[in-house]
Design a protein around this motif. Structure first.
Motif, PDB file in Angstrom:
ATOM      1  N   UNK A 197     -16.196  -1.289  -3.117  1.00  0.00           N
ATOM      2  CA  UNK A 197     -16.407  -0.180  -3.380  1.00  0.00           C
ATOM      3  C   UNK A 197     -15.939   1.149  -2.293  1.00  0.00           C
ATOM      4  N   UNK A 198     -15.105   0.645  -1.379  1.00  0.00           N
ATOM      5  CA  UNK A 198     -14.594   1.593  -0.418  1.00  0.00           C
ATOM      6  C   UNK A 198     -13.231   2.374  -0.972  1.00  0.00           C
ATOM      7  N   UNK A 199     -13.194   3.643  -0.993  1.00  0.00           N
ATOM      8  CA  UNK A 199     -11.919   4.414  -1.491  1.00  0.00           C
ATOM      9  C   UNK A 199     -11.106   4.619  -0.254  1.00  0.00           C
ATOM     10  N   UNK A 200     -10.901   3.590   0.660  1.00  0.00           N
ATOM     11  CA  UNK A 200      -9.868   3.906   1.692  1.00  0.00           C
ATOM     12  C   UNK A 200      -9.033   3.025   1.939  1.00  0.00           C
ATOM     13  N   UNK A 201      -8.030   3.167   2.878  1.00  0.00           N
ATOM     14  CA  UNK A 201      -7.152   2.200   2.848  1.00  0.00           C
ATOM     15  C   UNK A 201      -7.362   1.516   4.163  1.00  0.00           C
ATOM     16  N   UNK A 202      -8.525   1.600   4.858  1.00  0.00           N
ATOM     17  CA  UNK A 202      -8.705   0.949   6.132  1.00  0.00           C
ATOM     18  C   UNK A 202      -8.458  -0.683   6.110  1.00  0.00           C
ATOM     19  N   UNK A 203      -9.216  -1.095   4.818  1.00  0.00           N
ATOM     20  CA  UNK A 203      -8.881  -2.639   4.621  1.00  0.00           C
ATOM     21  C   UNK A 203      -7.771  -3.058   4.676  1.00  0.00           C
ATOM     22  N   UNK A 204      -6.974  -2.354   3.987  1.00  0.00           N
ATOM     23  CA  UNK A 204      -5.585  -2.688   3.883  1.00  0.00           C
ATOM     24  C   UNK A 204      -4.819  -2.905   5.175  1.00  0.00           C
ATOM     25  N   UNK A 205      -5.006  -1.718   6.030  1.00  0.00           N
ATOM     26  CA  UNK A 205      -4.231  -1.973   7.461  1.00  0.00           C
ATOM     27  C   UNK A 205      -5.154  -2.717   8.527  1.00  0.00           C
ATOM     28  N   UNK A 206      -6.283  -2.954   8.185  1.00  0.00           N
ATOM     29  CA  UNK A 206      -7.315  -3.228   9.158  1.00  0.00           C
ATOM     30  C   UNK A 206      -7.132  -5.145   9.454  1.00  0.00           C
ATOM     31  N   UNK A 217      -6.376   8.679  -3.582  1.00  0.00           N
ATOM     32  CA  UNK A 217      -6.596  10.146  -3.705  1.00  0.00           C
ATOM     33  C   UNK A 217      -7.106  10.541  -5.115  1.00  0.00           C
ATOM     34  N   UNK A 218      -6.664   9.553  -5.972  1.00  0.00           N
ATOM     35  CA  UNK A 218      -7.127  10.134  -7.354  1.00  0.00           C
ATOM     36  C   UNK A 218      -8.693   9.953  -7.619  1.00  0.00           C
ATOM     37  N   UNK A 219      -9.134   8.915  -6.816  1.00  0.00           N
ATOM     38  CA  UNK A 219     -10.523   8.334  -6.997  1.00  0.00           C
ATOM     39  C   UNK A 219     -11.439   9.206  -6.116  1.00  0.00           C
ATOM     40  N   UNK A 220     -11.186   9.599  -5.152  1.00  0.00           N
ATOM     41  CA  UNK A 220     -11.904  10.299  -4.134  1.00  0.00           C
ATOM     42  C   UNK A 220     -11.010  11.050  -3.013  1.00  0.00           C
ATOM     43  N   UNK A 221     -11.759  11.673  -2.059  1.00  0.00           N
ATOM     44  CA  UNK A 221     -10.995  12.004  -1.118  1.00  0.00           C
ATOM     45  C   UNK A 221     -10.277  11.344   0.022  1.00  0.00           C
ATOM     46  N   UNK A 222      -9.188  11.518   0.399  1.00  0.00           N
ATOM     47  CA  UNK A 222      -8.473  10.634   1.033  1.00  0.00           C
ATOM     48  C   UNK A 222      -8.368  11.042   2.619  1.00  0.00           C
ATOM     49  N   UNK A 223      -8.761  10.407   3.633  1.00  0.00           N
ATOM     50  CA  UNK A 223      -8.473  10.699   4.763  1.00  0.00           C
ATOM     51  C   UNK A 223      -7.164  10.382   5.357  1.00  0.00           C
TER      52      UNK A 223
END
Lengths: 328, 238
Positions: B44-53, B122-128
């Motif tokens: 449920x994380x709307x972020x890319x950190x997992x992808x790059x982390x 970005x569509x699902x929520x605010x993107x940092x």
């Protein structure tokens, strides 16, 4: 023996060792503008190694080489820019079309796009007969056409020196003749070195022959010079319609004849017999043989001067035929 | 410079003329999408950190990098085309850089596709945006390093498979070193920590752009390219 133009390739005491193996053992030669030099030798004699040094692919262990006045080691880029090279086996990018590939070569060779390039490309495509193959992938071409693409890439920048490593190997006789014609045509303006082990090719194309064996130059001259130096004494094949023993006797007594050998021949019917006549050094007994035949009322059905073929020269010089030593 | 772009352009063409590029890019996108949507839906994380982390992505790049660059020199050696290329008026460095840039270009193309993931976040929520961009950069640098490793191993052999396996091994070692630092004696730990890819990509994934991390990638890339060039050069002397 040499061309009239200026020295385009200068090789001096060139050596190349691979570990303990000596591939080239101190060769020296010059090639002048307008010469087509046939580079002959058995496999492993050092032909390819020498060519690779001239094209800066390998560095020599010792000695030096210059192409068009540029040292192939210290002024490698300038030398390379003046050379067109076709390595053995025509290694081209098979995933490119002929036109794409030629454009790539033009890019690397610094031929600007536009008018210059279009005219250059048109010329080499014409010269190499690639007109209807431009859109083909190189990998799909027959070996003959691939060879032409290889030649085209070697001449598109109008190099002063052309180096071809076995350009006709693996081609069928028709293709060989075609490629030879292209080489001959190019050789009218450029300096060409090409290696081969086909002797007829040398006779057909070269103005000069260099035979190399075990990394050393063993012969250098025009094809005719090499033939006559290898021959020394004239050999004549004679066919007479006469009793065998009598004819042989008579032949051996002809002035200038050193020896006579009967040659078994199925092709000689009835009373005809064939002999191989060896002349004394410097003598030409052909006229005397004819007069003898007339006097003795033998019918002379054939008389041919046997020429030492370049194959013989090659075998003698490169040790393939150890029983015969070249009288030179 | 002209020669470098000429060679790079040919290599890029060769990539897209053959199925390898498509396969590699597709596999890369598929697996990274899996990682990304796993994070998105399961955690449920709307972020890319997992992808790059770190973990999985670095592992993925350690395989994709050498897969992209394995053919660059090995194929030319196998087909003997290298001889013709190196006897043209180009320097060995130009050949190495041109080929490297082409591989980098292909990976950049794959990453451009990845940008679509960012759009969906970005569509699902605010993107940092800051961390996303620096994470993106981190992934690119890691790939750039691993591609350089692959190019280097490609210069060692004419067998693409060998080049690939060797490349993956080196990349994995670089990646693993960061994981096993505590096992080693203390005096060795800082060096190993620096050598491992882990700490560097983690910094970038957090949104921290540190020159020490950039220096790390630059060092690996430069060393590999230098070794590649030396290997090419060594043909002359053997």
């Amino acid at each position: 023996m040499t061309g009239t133009g200026k020295t385009m390739i200068h090789v001096e005491g060139l050596t190349k060792h691979y570990g303990n193996v000596v591939a080239v053992a101190g060769i020296s030669f010059d090639v002048h503008a307008g010469e087509v030099l046939g580079f002959l030798g058995p496999n492993g004699a050092g032909k390819t190694t020498t060519m690779r040094i001239l094209t800066s692919y390998l560095s020599p262990t010792g000695g030096r080489a210059e192409v068009a006045g540029f040292d192939v080691f210290t002024q490698s880029l300038q030398a390379r820019a003046r050379i067109g090279y076709l390595p053995e086996g025509t290694p081209l990018y098979r995933d490119m079309t002929v036109l794409e590939y030629l454009h790539f070569v033009c890019d690397v060779r610094g031929i600007p796009r536009g008018e210059t390039r279009t005219s250059r490309l048109r010329r080499v495509v014409d010269q190499c007969g690639l007109g209807d193959r431009l859109g083909f992938l190189i990998g799909e071409l027959s070996k003959g056409f691939r060879q032409r693409v290889g030649l085209a890439q070697a001449i598109v920048h109008e190099p002063e020196v052309l180096i071809l490593d076995e350009p006709t190997s693996g081609l069928d006789p028709n293709q060989i003749v075609e490629i030879r014609q292209v080489i001959k045509q190019i050789g009218q303006e450029k300096t060409v070195i090409f290696s081969t082990h086909i002797m007829q090719e040398v006779q057909a194309v070269c103005s000069r022959v260099l035979i190399i064996s075990d990394g050393k130059i063993v012969a250098d001259g025009t094809p005719e010079q090499l033939q006559s130096s290898a021959q020394g004494q004239m050999e004549i094949s004679v066919e007479l319609e006469a009793p065998a023993a009598e004819a042989r006797e008579a032949l051996s007594r002809v002035e200038g004849v050193a020896g006579v050998q009967a040659v078994a021949s199925d092709a000689a019917p009835g009373n005809r017999h064939r002999f191989l006549v060896l002349a004394r050094p410097g003598a030409d007994p052909r006229a005397a043989i004819f007069r003898m035949a007339v006097e003795r009322r033998f019918v002379l059905t054939e008389m041919v001067r046997e020429r030492a073929s370049l194959e013989d020269v090659f075998r003698k010089l490169t040790g393939g035929d150890s029983s015969a030593n070249a009288p030179s | 410079m002209r020669n470098i772009t000429t060679i790079a352009r040919r290599e890029l063409g060769a990539y897209f003329n053959s199925p390898i590029a498509y396969v590699v890019v597709a596999v890369f996108l598929l697996l990274s999408a899996l990682l990304f949507f796993n994070a998105l839906f399961i955690q449920g994380q709307a972020e890319l950190r997992e992808l790059f982390n770190g973990f999985w992505t670095t592992l993925l790049v350690a395989i994709v990098g050498p897969a992209i660059s394995m053919r660059l020199l090995a194929e030319e050696k196998q087909n003997d085309t290298l001889e013709l290329l190196l006897t043209m008026p180009v320097t060995d460095w130009q050949v190495v850089l041109g080929k490297y840039l082409a591989a980098l270009g292909l990976f950049a193309f794959a990453m451009a596709m990845m940008a679509l993931f960012g759009v969906s976040v970005r569509l699902l929520g605010p993107l940092d945006l800051g961390p996303a961009l620096s994470g993106f950069l981190g992934l690119f640098f890691t790939a750039a390093a691993y591609i350089a490793v692959g190019l280097m191993t490609s210069s060692f052999t004419k067998n693409q498979i060998v080049a690939f396996i060797l490349g993956v091994l080196i990349c994995l070692s670089l990646w693993l070193i960061g994981k096993v630092v505590p096992v080693f004696p203390p005096w060795l730990q800082p060096t190993l920590d620096w050598l491992g890819a882990d700490s560097h990509i983690n910094n970038l994934a957090r949104g921290v752009i540190d020159t020490r991390d950039l220096l790390y990638y630059a060092t690996i890339i430069f060393s590999c390219l230098l070794i590649t060039q030396t290997t090419l050069e060594s043909r002359r002397w053997r």
